[in-house]
Design a protein around this motif. Structure first.
Motif: not given
Length: 77
Positions: A46-60
């Motif tokens: 119900p929330e939509g499509v998750p967009v994921q990146v490696p943890e090291a890149e998550a903040a930026d």
């Protein structure tokens, strides 16, 4: 490698554009599989499509994704 969700997008097409834009900026987002079946509007939840990146890149990546989504939707901060 562990991935972190940096954005959840309602429209699968917008999510694909966001993934391409993140790649163009040097990030390494997880590829989205083709989703959707006739009669089922949203297999991603119900929330939509998750967009994921490696943890090291998550903040930026989270900051860039928010800016890109604002530009795509025409929202003014």
């Amino acid at each position: 490698m562990s991935y972190e969700i940096i954005a959840t997008v309602d429209n699968p097409s917008t999510a694909r554009v966001l993934v391409a834009a993140l790649r163009a900026h040097g990030f390494h987002p997880l590829e989205q599989g083709e989703g959707g079946l006739p009669g089922l509007p949203n297999l991603f939840g119900p929330e939509g499509v998750p967009v994921q990146v490696p943890e090291a890149e998550a903040a930026d990546g989270r900051l860039l994704a928010a800016d890109l989504l604002r530009e795509m939707t025409g929202e003014v901060p």
